[in-house]
Motif scaffolding. Structure first.
Motif, PDB file in Angstrom:
ATOM      1  N   SER A   1      -4.418  17.255  -9.154  1.00 50.25           N
ATOM      2  CA  SER A   1      -4.534  15.813  -8.907  1.00 50.25           C
ATOM      3  C   SER A   1      -3.122  15.288  -8.722  1.00 50.25           C
ATOM      4  CB  SER A   1      -5.238  15.094 -10.067  1.00 50.25           C
ATOM      5  OG  SER A   1      -4.504  15.241 -11.261  1.00 50.25           O
ATOM      6  N   GLY A   2      -2.995  14.012  -8.498  1.00 50.17           N
ATOM      7  CA  GLY A   2      -1.661  13.468  -8.289  1.00 50.17           C
ATOM      8  C   GLY A   2      -1.155  13.720  -6.884  1.00 50.17           C
TER       9      GLY A   2
ATOM     10  N   ASN B   1       0.857  -1.178   0.000  1.00 48.76           N
ATOM     11  CA  ASN B   1       0.000   0.000   0.000  1.00 48.76           C
ATOM     12  C   ASN B   1       0.898   1.235   0.000  1.00 48.76           C
ATOM     13  OD1 ASN B   1      -1.705   2.198   0.793  1.00 48.76           O
ATOM     14  ND2 ASN B   1      -3.191   0.723   1.568  1.00 48.76           N
ATOM     15  N   ALA B   2       1.058   1.848  -1.169  1.00 47.07           N
ATOM     16  CA  ALA B   2       1.978   2.988  -1.301  1.00 47.07           C
ATOM     17  C   ALA B   2       1.511   4.187  -0.497  1.00 47.07           C
ATOM     18  CB  ALA B   2       2.129   3.361  -2.776  1.00 47.07           C
ATOM     19  N   ASP B   3       0.186   4.389  -0.389  1.00 46.75           N
ATOM     20  CA  ASP B   3      -0.322   5.520   0.385  1.00 46.75           C
ATOM     21  C   ASP B   3       0.124   5.427   1.837  1.00 46.75           C
ATOM     22  OD1 ASP B   3      -1.557   6.189  -1.941  1.00 46.75           O
ATOM     23  OD2 ASP B   3      -3.602   5.837  -1.253  1.00 46.75           O
TER      24      ASP B   3
ATOM     25  N   ASN C   1       4.140  18.238   0.051  1.00 47.45           N
ATOM     26  CA  ASN C   1       3.887  16.941  -0.594  1.00 47.45           C
ATOM     27  C   ASN C   1       2.678  16.295   0.069  1.00 47.45           C
ATOM     28  OD1 ASN C   1       6.766  16.529  -1.996  1.00 47.45           O
ATOM     29  ND2 ASN C   1       7.113  17.228   0.089  1.00 47.45           N
ATOM     30  N   TRP C   2       2.046  15.341  -0.634  1.00 45.11           N
ATOM     31  CA  TRP C   2       0.970  14.581  -0.007  1.00 45.11           C
ATOM     32  C   TRP C   2       0.993  13.146  -0.509  1.00 45.11           C
ATOM     33  CZ3 TRP C   2       0.281  19.097  -2.791  1.00 45.11           C
ATOM     34  CH2 TRP C   2      -0.247  18.987  -4.084  1.00 45.11           C
ATOM     35  N   ASN C   3       0.273  12.268   0.174  1.00 43.90           N
ATOM     36  CA  ASN C   3       0.480  10.822  -0.007  1.00 43.90           C
ATOM     37  C   ASN C   3      -0.516  10.151  -0.934  1.00 43.90           C
ATOM     38  OD1 ASN C   3      -1.747  11.015   1.816  1.00 43.90           O
ATOM     39  ND2 ASN C   3      -1.334   8.963   2.571  1.00 43.90           N
ATOM     40  N   LYS C   4      -1.508  10.877  -1.468  1.00 40.82           N
ATOM     41  CA  LYS C   4      -2.544  10.218  -2.264  1.00 40.82           C
ATOM     42  C   LYS C   4      -2.659  10.814  -3.652  1.00 40.82           C
ATOM     43  CE  LYS C   4      -5.610   8.403   1.286  1.00 40.82           C
ATOM     44  NZ  LYS C   4      -7.011   8.315   1.728  1.00 40.82           N
ATOM     45  N   ASN C   5      -2.929   9.919  -4.584  1.00 40.33           N
ATOM     46  CA  ASN C   5      -3.207  10.329  -5.952  1.00 40.33           C
ATOM     47  C   ASN C   5      -4.607  10.946  -6.022  1.00 40.33           C
ATOM     48  OD1 ASN C   5      -2.928  10.630  -8.681  1.00 40.33           O
ATOM     49  ND2 ASN C   5      -2.774   8.456  -9.150  1.00 40.33           N
TER      50      ASN C   5
END
Length: 1023
Positions: free
Chosen positions: A949-950, A792-794, A910-914
């Motif tokens: 997004s991203g 789980n990359a998030d 930075n943030w952790n979700k696409n």
């Protein structure tokens, strides 16, 4: 618009966080109400089992029905037995089952996510950490059904009585509307026996040497699983053959006479016990039972106990006399399981012994999966989610044995460990056979299976068995294509699976060969997935060879217009060169500012009337719009903004309308443009503009992070220091954390079962322990996040942010490297890994990986999503070159990108979700706010491109900062994914004197909450 998601594990399939049986588990996402949570059920289940020789093929056809009026999404997870890989996957497309095709794992993920955003029906089945497989099912239509097929070949094992055993778990806890089970055993000389059956109506009936059993039930809930025992004659060699383009694939089963030599256990044994959070999945009762047999056989010995989780420690020395090990047993029964798993922490300095016994699932989630022990290590597994390859490699490398207590009894496992077993040593006179597997020494417990390729029409060779390098017995095998009927099973796939299993033990050395082999034979591996696409154009666009039914049309179009359809990929070098020129122009521009101007009164902007002419109206809601239109508008605005900025590099562009993310299609699509202390809300559809009034103290401009209390601090005036507020979660569980760390830790353990799968629980509690200066417990609690979900990359991004903030840089490298392994299609993966390397002083590797951000090829969608990231990376590349000087070589960097760009202030978000829209706001001492709509401030502040997004990042820089206070805020519009990874987490890196010898940095990590717009205070500092 795609609805927001909430994680739900389907109750009919083991609704627990830790899987307790080897069964598929369905997680239903996007369910918001109790009715929706109960809406998805397994409506039909058809299981077909075919057993030939020692190979069983199982095919499960599952139909899931969604009785709600909302589109939902499912994720189905299959824990597979040791050595078993899924080789068939199909999904219903327009009412017809379509078979999947093999694709590189990273590419399959990239394609799946790209198509999913277009609201089409892709299907993806992939292998995740250990021997676990998952498939994503979207959409589960409202009041509709989806059907999937999953198939796998399993090589059955023998017990000491030469009996094959097949087991199929069926412990569903809800009735299934339509249930069918058919089992066929081909060419069995001895009648199979039923060890366990679903109910009394199931039986195997003979038809010659073939035995068939079948049941068809409605509204049926099986009471038991299915277990079939197949006795075998030990004087009969079994041969299966399959014609190939050249030669034949073959599979041979022989039954050598069992021989063994008693093992002499050492007097000094190291017992390594995995006490990470995932240890709760293991069957510790079986483990203790096995240990009891070993100790009672040895009687007198000394055991050193080592405990491994995110770290490793010696837990004591236990001198055992006459088999009495009560003290050690009591300690094992009362161990606390907490933290991630780091095998690389295990070392001989802390635990010296002559041989070791390691009880673990083999999943090293918080560190490399290698152990630095030079004595035999016997690896014992009882977990269903396990990394068998790692356990086998550790045992093989050190001269120990691997025991899987899921597939053997405790008594049999003890016999295996307590004796030197007969081994297969190799082949003699095998010139006409090649590529035989296993190709290395393996234990033989009354049965041995060999697969290979025969070059000629018939041949014979000799199998050799023995101890060490001494041959004690041989067995001749004869292969003749006319004598042996061609098998009904896919022998080539069994051969491929054996070869892959052996290569996987040393995966890094063999990953390229594994990829080639798995794609040829359609086997899911660590680096190959199975994918289903909806239409021919998608197969053409992504350069994927389709299944058989589409290949004729595919080949026809391929000749005519593939070039026009094929998705283009591009790197960022040209954009980076252009951006470097722009940054140089900006940096060389003098922004004139008089100190006296700061003291002038600032007047509020007059409010603009809404479309109805009512100046008192606060908000005009836009007309409802489709999600796809929202995306198109956002993309068009981004491109327009970039063009405007390129045309006038230091001129402040006109405010650009920005869409706020909404949670469903019925909400308006609005965007916010902040001007001074007021905000204009502009409809993305109608173009109408209204004003939201506010003051500096209003919630709009100075909001709070939901669930977080902000304790403000006031720094000394004009002091060059970064002051960030202390954030404390106000979640209910935090109210229970009182007292000293020792007592608080016990409180945490008591609460944990309620929040065991909640990432923010561990994040918040770890943060509390960090604030109490108990960094050891804090890191253990934080590292649990790594054990919550597979690949789980998030989650791992959240973990990496906190590790950076707390200075755990070596752990940060491992976590970001795993993310890069899982998501190499994202520019941010290379950047995060590069910055972790820099944190740890590996500057050359950091520079090389930063440059990779610009040289990787990205598909059009990702390139558009990440437009502007080159500005951030250019700053970081030049910072490394400027700071490290002779410590790095820049000869591999395009010289057009090298430009000294020191600045007084730099803030990166930075943030952790696409699929997430977050904005960076920075208010300077004059009161002017820099943000996406005011990206060039009067005193020279510069905001990078707006990411709608991203994963970001967004950046603020100012070359010459004026004296005074700077305030950093985050505006969170929301995201489209709330799942096990929890809320979106942001990290802000705040620098003063960036790219100079006086650089300072502070890092802050914050969880966001959907629906909370406005400025969430991150920190402030005086310059």
């Amino acid at each position: 618009m795609r609805p927001s998601k909430t994680l739900l594990i389907l109750p009919l399939l083991l609704a627990t966080f830790f899987v307790q049986a080897q069964m598929p588990v369905l997680k239903v996402q996007q369910a918001e109400t109790s009715e929706q949570k109960d809406a998805v059920k397994l409506k039909k289940l058809n299981i077909d089992v075919q057993i030939t020789g020692n190979v069983a093929t199982t095919v499960m056809t599952m139909t899931f029905h969604n009785s709600s009026n909302r589109i939902l999404e499912g994720e189905l997870t299959f824990p597979m037995p040791e050595g078993v890989s899924i080789s068939r996957y199909a999904l219903d497309i327009n009412g017809k089952m379509r078979e999947a095709v093999p694709v590189e794992k990273a590419k399959a993920t990239e394609v799946f996510e790209s198509i999913e955003r277009r609201r089409v029906d892709p299907g993806l089945l992939e292998k995740v950490e250990g021997n676990n497989f998952r498939t994503r099912i979207y959409p589960l239509p409202a009041n509709g059904s989806r059907t999937i097929i999953v198939g796998y070949e399993e090589e059955l094992g023998f017990n000491s009585n030469n009996v094959l055993k097949y087991h199929l778990p069926l412990d569903y806890n809800q009735a299934i509307e339509s249930f069918t089970l058919k089992t066929t055993v081909f060419e069995s000389i001895i009648k199979p026996e039923l060890g366990e059956q679903p109910d009394g109506s199931f039986d195997l009936k003979a038809n010659g040497n073939t035995y068939v059993g079948e049941i068809n039930k409605t509204n049926y809930q099986p009471k038991n699983g299915l277990t079939i025992n197949l006795p075998k004659r030990n004087d009969l060699t079994e041969v299966q053959m399959q014609k190939a383009s050249t030669g034949y694939y073959f599979l041979v089963n022989v039954f050598p006479k069992t021989e063994s030599r008693r093992k002499q256990w050492s007097n000094q044994i190291g017992l390594i016990w995995d006490v990470s959070l995932s240890g709760l999945q293991r069957n510790t009762e079986k483990e203790i039972e096995l240990l009891d047999l070993i100790i009672k056989q040895k009687q007198n010995l000394t055991i050193q106990l080592g405990l491994v989780n995110n770290g490793f420690k010696n837990a004591g020395t236990f001198v055992i006399s006459n088999g009495n090990w009560t003290q050690l047993k009591d300690k094992l029964k009362n161990l606390v399981y907490d933290g991630g798993t780091n095998f690389s922490a295990i070392n001989t300095r802390s635990l010296q012994a002559d041989e070791y016994i390691l009880f673990t699932d083999g999943l090293s989630t918080f560190g490399k999966n290698t152990v630095s022990l030079n004595k035999p290590v016997h690896c014992i597994n009882t977990a269903l989610k396990a990394d068998y390859s790692t356990l086998k490699f550790i045992s093989m490398k050190t001269g120990g044995q691997f025991v899987n207590l899921n597939s053997t009894s405790v008594t049999e496992a003890f016999k295996q460990l307590n004796q030197q077993n007969l081994q297969f040593l190799g082949i003699k006179n095998g010139a006409d056979v090649r590529q035989t597997y296993p190709s290395m020494k393996v234990n033989v417990n009354g049965h041995f299976s060999l697969a290979g390729i025969m070059n000629e029409f018939n041949t014979e060779f000799t199998l050799q068995f023995g101890f060490g390098n001494t041959v004690v017995s041989e067995q001749v095998v004869r292969l003749n294509a006319t004598e042996h009927a061609l098998s009904s099973i896919d022998v080539s796939r069994v051969w491929a699976q054996k070869k892959i299993a052996e290569m996987d033990i040393q995966y890094e050395d063999n990953k390229d060969d594994i990829s080639v082999l798995s794609k040829q034979f359609g086997i899911v591996t660590r680096n190959t997935s199975l994918i289903v696409l909806e239409n021919l154009d998608d197969y053409l666009r992504y350069d994927i060879v389709p299944p058989v039914e589409l290949q004729q049309a595919y080949n026809t179009v391929l000749k005519q217009r593939r070039a026009a359809i094929l998705e283009r990929k591009q790197d960022l070098i040209n954009a980076a060169v252009t951006m470097t020129k722009e940054l140089k122009t900006w940096w060389n521009t003098d922004f004139y500012y008089k100190e006296s101007e700061k003291k002038k009164e600032r007047y509020p902007d007059p409010g603009q009337r809404d479309v109805h002419g009512d100046p008192s109206a606060n908000i005009v809601m836009a007309e409802p719009a489709r999600e796809s239109r929202r995306r198109e508008v956002a993309a068009d605005q981004a491109r327009a903004r970039n063009r405007a900025e390129s045309a006038s590099q230091v001129r402040m562009p006109a405010p650009v309308a920005k869409q706020a993310l909404t949670n469903n299609e019925d909400k308006a699509l609005n965007e916010v443009v902040v001007v001074g202390y007021s905000a204009q809300r502009k409809s993305a559809v109608t173009g109408s503009v209204t004003t939201i009034r506010g003051t500096a103290s209003s919630g709009f401009l100075e909001g709070k992070v939901a669930g977080v209390q902000v304790a403000k601090t006031t720094p000394a005036p004009q002091q060059l220091a970064i002051i960030i507020p202390e954030f404390k979660s106000d979640k209910d569980y935090m109210k229970n954390l009182v007292g000293k760390p020792d007592s608080a830790y016990q409180i945490y353990l008591k609460m944990r079962s309620t929040y065991i799968s909640t990432p923010m629980f561990y994040f918040d509690v770890a943060n509390w322990f960090y604030q109490q200066k108990d960094s050891v417990r804090a890191l253990t609690i934080l590292s649990n996040i790594a054990d919550l979900d597979l690949e789980n990359a998030d989650l791992y991004k959240t973990l990496a942010y906190k590790l950076k903030q707390t200075g755990n840089y070596k752990d940060e490298i491992f976590i970001t490297q795993k993310i890069l392994q899982w998501r190499p299609m994202d520019a941010q993966s290379y950047r995060d890994y590069a910055l972790a390397l820099a944190d740890n002083g590996q500057y050359q590797a950091a520079l090389d990986n930063l440059y990779k951000v610009l040289t990787q090829s990205y598909n059009a969608q990702i390139a558009d999503r990440d437009q502007g990231i080159e500005e951030i990376v250019i700053s970081e590349i030049n910072n490394l070159i400027a700071k490290q000087g002779n410590n790095v070589s820049a000869k591999g960097i395009d010289k057009r990108l090298i430009q000294s760009l020191p600045v007084d202030v730099r803030v990166v978000l930075n943030w952790n979700k696409n699929d997430t829209d977050i904005d960076l706001w920075l208010t300077d001492p004059t009161g002017e706010k820099g943000f996406y709509g005011n990206s060039r401030t009067k005193i020279g502040g510069r905001i990078s491109n707006d990411f709608t997004s991203g994963y970001g990042p967004e950046q603020f820089m100012i070359k010459k900062a004026i004296k005074g206070k700077y305030k950093i805020e985050v505006n969170y519009y929301g995201d489209r994914q709330i799942n096990i990874s929890g809320p979106t987490t942001v990290t802000a890196e705040i620098y003063t004197r960036y790219a100079t010898g006086k650089q300072q940095r502070k890092v802050i990590v914050l969880p966001m909450a959907a629906g909370r717009s406005g400025g969430n205070l991150v920190g402030e500092f005086n310059f």
